[in-house]
Motif scaffolding. Structure first.
Motif: not given
Ligand code: TXA
Ligand code: MG
Length: 325
Positions: A281-295
């Motif tokens: 969860y920690a490792r992918t949190l910022y990646w997931a938030l960036r993906k939200a913006d990319a989408l």
């Protein structure tokens, strides 16, 4: 900006007064020589960060702690011995070596030693080139001010590609293993005070020091401003029950979901991440938030993990991301 996998190239850039974006086990940092006011001024420009925000000095060795910190209390030394190199930053009183341009003119300095092998290689090459065994690297997270910290070179390029000079370097060390910024412990008073939660927990601090650790969110730490670590999408926190009760069939693929793998995706939501563990969860949190913006999602619904252990740091970052801008 040049991308390289060679620690020596990054050390040479730093020695010559340029910036180097560097991998650490937490997040990528934007580094400059900690005793070079001109190079540090460039960090503030590249990040668009207010100039009174203090930086973390990354030390080359535990022996160099007393070159940068003054009157370091025994409990801080215990923490350094137990968790360095690692995801722990200590705030201690400063020596003259830590200039106003590094500390935002505060009488304390934040120091840490990163465990990332490439970061360690840069530190020792820089010490060798400069002939200075205690030379430190000032490095805030390598993102624009207020944005989500980068955990891969792609993210650094997205954030800072347009703001770095041709002579600056990006050292590719892959994806950051922890994915959240270091725990910050203020050691300038008679007991440890947590300014920012991270992978080293309050329980570990208390266990190591044998002291009570208080949790103070000091306004002087930029990572402690209420709205920070924010994507463009609006972040809403909710419980598993609240998620299950609602109907998302009208979300029109504009609403993302971030929740642990045991929580199924309701129809209508875009699954951003489904971590199997709190570490993931920690490792992918910022990646997931960036993906939200990319989408170009409008909203991210996040079901936080239990508020214990590393989950405390995740809850801290999620609630800041959810804070109205
Ligand atoms: O994991 C990390 O700590 C990463 C990697 C690159 O090392 N760095 C990082 O730096 O998160 P930055 O600048 O984004 O956050 C450092 C925090 C800021 O909130 C800053 O205000 C606080 O440390 N800080 C620095 N010096 C301080 C001081 N003397 N007293 C209190 N807070 C301080
Ligand atoms: Mg930061």
């Amino acid at each position: 900006m040049r991308v390289t996998i060679d620690a020596l190239e990054a050390a040479q850039a730093l020695a010559n007064g340029h910036l180097a974006a560097l991998p650490t086990e937490t997040v990528y940092g934007l580094g400059a020589r900690a005793d070079d006011p001109h190079a540090i001024a460039q960090i503030y420009v590249a990040k668009g960060r207010p100039a009174n925000h203090p930086l973390i000095a990354h030390l080359p060795s535990i022996e160099s702690l007393d070159d940068w910190g003054k009157d370091v209390p025994e409990f801080a030394r215990k923490l350094a011995r137990a968790y360095w190199p690692g995801p722990l930053t200590l705030v201690v009183k400063r020596t003259n070596r830590a200039g106003d341009f590094l500390t935002g003119a505060q009488d304390s300095v934040a120091v840490r030693i990163s465990a990332h092998p490439l970061m360690q290689a840069v530190q020792s090459e820089l010490a060798r080139i400069t002939g200075d065994a205690s030379v430190a690297i000032a490095a805030p997270s390598a993102n624009r001010f207020g944005q989500v910290s980068p955990t891969s070179t792609d993210h650094v390029q997205e954030e800072l590609g347009a703001f770095l000079a041709a002579e600056d370097v990006l050292l590719d060390g892959g994806t950051c293993g922890i994915g959240l910024e270091s725990t910050i412990i203020d050691c300038t008073e008679d007991h440890p005070r947590m300014l920012r939660p991270g992978a080293i927990t309050i329980e570990q601090i208390e266990e190591t020091t044998g002291m009570r650790c208080t949790h103070d969110s000091a306004v002087r730490a930029s990572g402690t401003l209420a709205s920070h670590y924010s994507p463009r999408a609006e972040v809403t926190l909710l419980t598993k029950k609240e998620l299950e009760k609602a109907d998302y069939t009208d979300a029109a693929a504009r609403v993302g979901l971030l929740a642990s793998a045991d929580i199924p995706t309701p129809i209508g939501l875009v699954r951003l991440a489904e971590p199997e563990s709190v570490d993931e969860y920690a490792r992918t949190l910022y990646w997931a938030l960036r993906k939200a913006d990319a989408l170009e999602l409008r909203t991210v619904l996040a079901v936080p993990p239990p508020n214990e252990g590393l989950g405390v740091a995740i809850n801290d970052r999620l609630s800041r991301a959810a804070h109205p801008k």
